[in-house]
Enzyme design. Structure first.
Site, mmCIF file in Angstrom:
data_model
loop_
_atom_site.group_PDB
_atom_site.id
_atom_site.type_symbol
_atom_site.label_atom_id
_atom_site.label_comp_id
_atom_site.label_asym_id
_atom_site.label_seq_id
_atom_site.Cartn_x
_atom_site.Cartn_y
_atom_site.Cartn_z
ATOM 1 N N ALA A 64 0.923 -1.299 -0.032
ATOM 2 C CA ALA A 64 0.067 -0.017 0.092
ATOM 3 C C ALA A 64 0.786 1.428 -0.162
ATOM 4 O O ALA A 64 2.217 1.246 0.431
ATOM 5 C CB ALA A 64 -0.817 0.035 1.237
ATOM 6 N N GLY A 109 0.439 -5.003 1.007
ATOM 7 C CA GLY A 109 -0.691 -5.006 0.044
ATOM 8 C C GLY A 109 -0.437 -5.794 -1.258
ATOM 9 O O GLY A 109 -1.482 -6.538 -1.681
ATOM 10 N N GLU A 112 -0.622 -9.267 -0.248
ATOM 11 C CA GLU A 112 -2.107 -9.787 0.301
ATOM 12 C C GLU A 112 -2.967 -9.839 -1.126
ATOM 13 O O GLU A 112 -3.871 -10.699 -1.231
ATOM 14 C CB GLU A 112 -2.604 -8.557 0.833
ATOM 15 C CG GLU A 112 -1.880 -8.533 2.445
ATOM 16 C CD GLU A 112 -2.159 -7.284 3.323
ATOM 17 O OE1 GLU A 112 -1.983 -6.080 2.731
ATOM 18 O OE2 GLU A 112 -2.723 -7.529 4.200
ATOM 19 N N GLU A 132 4.614 -5.022 7.303
ATOM 20 C CA GLU A 132 3.796 -3.476 8.014
ATOM 21 C C GLU A 132 4.419 -3.198 9.255
ATOM 22 O O GLU A 132 4.256 -2.248 9.787
ATOM 23 C CB GLU A 132 2.210 -4.039 8.139
ATOM 24 C CG GLU A 132 1.670 -3.996 6.629
ATOM 25 C CD GLU A 132 1.552 -5.129 5.823
ATOM 26 O OE1 GLU A 132 2.724 -6.033 6.228
ATOM 27 O OE2 GLU A 132 1.094 -5.529 5.159
HETATM 28 N N1 CAA Z 1 4.527 2.976 -0.908
HETATM 29 C C1 CAA Z 1 4.844 4.323 -1.282
HETATM 30 N N2 CAA Z 1 6.194 4.203 -1.879
HETATM 31 C C2 CAA Z 1 6.783 3.165 -2.101
HETATM 32 C C3 CAA Z 1 6.538 2.243 -1.647
HETATM 33 C C4 CAA Z 1 5.440 1.909 -0.897
HETATM 34 N N3 CAA Z 1 4.752 0.958 -0.312
HETATM 35 N N4 CAA Z 1 7.628 1.193 -1.903
HETATM 36 C C5 CAA Z 1 8.470 1.810 -2.623
HETATM 37 N N5 CAA Z 1 7.971 3.083 -2.886
HETATM 38 C C6 CAA Z 1 8.852 4.293 -3.527
HETATM 39 C C7 CAA Z 1 9.913 4.874 -2.851
HETATM 40 O O1 CAA Z 1 9.617 5.633 -1.712
HETATM 41 C C8 CAA Z 1 10.820 5.266 -3.805
HETATM 42 O O2 CAA Z 1 9.938 6.550 -4.205
HETATM 43 P P1 CAA Z 1 11.171 7.719 -4.473
HETATM 44 O O3 CAA Z 1 11.961 7.290 -5.482
HETATM 45 O O4 CAA Z 1 10.207 8.859 -4.796
HETATM 46 O O5 CAA Z 1 11.882 8.063 -3.133
HETATM 47 C C9 CAA Z 1 10.689 4.457 -4.838
HETATM 48 O O6 CAA Z 1 9.241 3.582 -4.623
HETATM 49 C C10 CAA Z 1 11.753 3.419 -5.067
HETATM 50 O O7 CAA Z 1 11.778 2.737 -3.946
HETATM 51 P P2 CAA Z 1 13.029 2.507 -3.007
HETATM 52 O O8 CAA Z 1 14.094 3.589 -3.417
HETATM 53 O O9 CAA Z 1 12.926 2.200 -1.843
HETATM 54 O O10 CAA Z 1 13.829 1.189 -3.739
HETATM 55 P P3 CAA Z 1 14.737 0.198 -3.213
HETATM 56 O O11 CAA Z 1 15.200 -0.978 -4.318
HETATM 57 O O12 CAA Z 1 15.775 0.639 -2.563
HETATM 58 O O13 CAA Z 1 13.904 -0.651 -2.097
HETATM 59 C C11 CAA Z 1 11.848 -1.902 -1.172
HETATM 60 C C12 CAA Z 1 12.822 -1.485 -2.511
HETATM 61 C C13 CAA Z 1 12.768 -2.656 -0.303
HETATM 62 C C14 CAA Z 1 10.573 -2.873 -1.791
HETATM 63 C C15 CAA Z 1 11.467 -0.598 -0.540
HETATM 64 O O14 CAA Z 1 11.118 0.442 -1.383
HETATM 65 C C16 CAA Z 1 10.452 -0.574 0.430
HETATM 66 O O15 CAA Z 1 10.822 -1.326 1.678
HETATM 67 N N6 CAA Z 1 9.128 -0.494 0.277
HETATM 68 C C17 CAA Z 1 8.163 -0.352 1.170
HETATM 69 C C18 CAA Z 1 7.671 -1.934 1.340
HETATM 70 C C19 CAA Z 1 6.467 -1.912 2.338
HETATM 71 O O16 CAA Z 1 6.741 -1.606 3.532
HETATM 72 N N7 CAA Z 1 5.338 -2.456 1.975
HETATM 73 C C20 CAA Z 1 4.233 -2.503 2.896
HETATM 74 C C21 CAA Z 1 3.448 -1.165 2.815
HETATM 75 S S1 CAA Z 1 2.219 -1.232 4.314
HETATM 76 C C22 CAA Z 1 0.803 -1.982 3.471
HETATM 77 O O17 CAA Z 1 0.899 -2.511 2.590
HETATM 78 C C23 CAA Z 1 -0.437 -2.076 4.449
HETATM 79 C C24 CAA Z 1 -1.474 -3.121 4.320
HETATM 80 O O18 CAA Z 1 -1.265 -4.198 4.344
HETATM 81 C C25 CAA Z 1 -2.663 -2.526 3.523
#
Ligand code: CAA
Length: 258
Positions: A64, A109, A112, A132
């Protein structure tokens, strides 16, 4: 649509989340567009299998949208969770096969959504997880509840509480992944499988999905009764006559979907 691409190849619909610069994170706009497309795939008689995937070569869906969630009130978070749950349940109950073609990160998400699909095909580079907890929240699109049903309590607790990612090999061992392919082979092999599935009798496929989805939520006695009703309904279809007659004549069946 701003964030979703749709393509049709014979009886197969391919739905692609198209926010590669955000690793296909699901914001509200994307969830609403996705829901519309999933509902239309459900209603379309010419769609017999659906492939879900993400644009770019890094991610299926990295979860998400964290930027959007960062500003949400509890009421907005509830609406967001309901929207995500609605999408996953729509995919799960489309009455046709859905395949998550996981070409990279399937986190939060994204993981999921894949759990609502009938199958999960993974690239060797796939990474799945429910991270999360590391954001101070918990799964909100059904992850904790589907994982416990897929994997049992010990593994579901472990994955949701540690938030640790798993690779394709572990996902396959756990039964979350159905197939693993090289990065190059993943999409063509998934499409090939979807096309094969779309040659099967669609009503029988729909009843099998319904029997397993609903049957896994009730007592064995109720589930057997439900299966028996669906089994007998198959005998009302043209495809049942076509399939059994083709077998007896040693021919390949050509199902009509009726
Ligand atoms: N939401 C918003 N933006 C996201 C994102 C997310 N879930 N995942 C990645 N991005 C964005 C980053 O912010 C970045 O944007 P900018 O270039 O504008 O800064 C871009 O995508 C590229 O990401 P990274 O620079 O972080 O890429 P990376 O290769 O270094 O890392 C990753 C990859 C390990 C997947 C890392 O992006 C990450 O940890 N992402 C978040 C994963 C996460 O926590 N997901 C769960 C979300 S909560 C959820 O889903 C709740 C639910 O159940 C409903």
């Amino acid at each position: 649509m701003a964030n979703i691409l749709v393509e049709q190849a014979d009886f197969v619909r391919v739905i692609k989340v198209n926010r590669p610069d955000k690793l296909n994170a699901l914001n509200i706009e994307t969830l609403k567009e996705f829901l519309k497309v999933a509902q239309s795939a459900k209603e379309d008689r010419n769609t017999r299998a659906v492939v879900l995937t993400g644009a770019g070569d890094k991610a299926f869906i990295a979860g998400a949208d964290i930027e959007e969630m960062n500003k949400m009130t509890p009421t907005e978070a509830k609406e967001f969770s309901d929207l995500g749950n609605n999408l996953v349940s729509t995919v799960e109950n489309m009455g046709k096969v859905s395949i998550a073609c996981i070409n990279g990160y399937a986190l939060g998400g994204g993981c999921e959504l894949s759990l609502g699909c009938t199958f999960r095909f993974l690239s060797e580079k796939a990474v799945l997880g429910q991270p999360e907890v590391k954001l101070g929240i918990m799964p909100g699109f059904g992850g904790s509840q589907r994982l416990v049903r897929f994997l049992g309590k010990p593994k579901a607790l472990e994955l949701c509480i540690t938030g640790r990612n798993i690779d394709a090999e572990e996902a396959l061992i756990l039964g979350l992944g159905n197939r693993v392919y090289s990065k190059e082979d993943l999409f063509p092999k998934t499409l090939e499988f979807a096309k094969e599935i779309s040659q099967l009798a669609p009503i029988a496929v729909r009843y099998i999905i319904e029997a397993i989805n609903r049957g896994s939520e009730c007592t064995l006695r109720e589930a057997l009764d439900f299966e028996s009703h669906l089994f007998s309904l198959c005998f009302a279809t043209e495809d049942m006559r076509i399939g059994t007659t083709a077998f007896l004549k040693k021919q390949k069946p050509n199902f009509t979907g009726k």
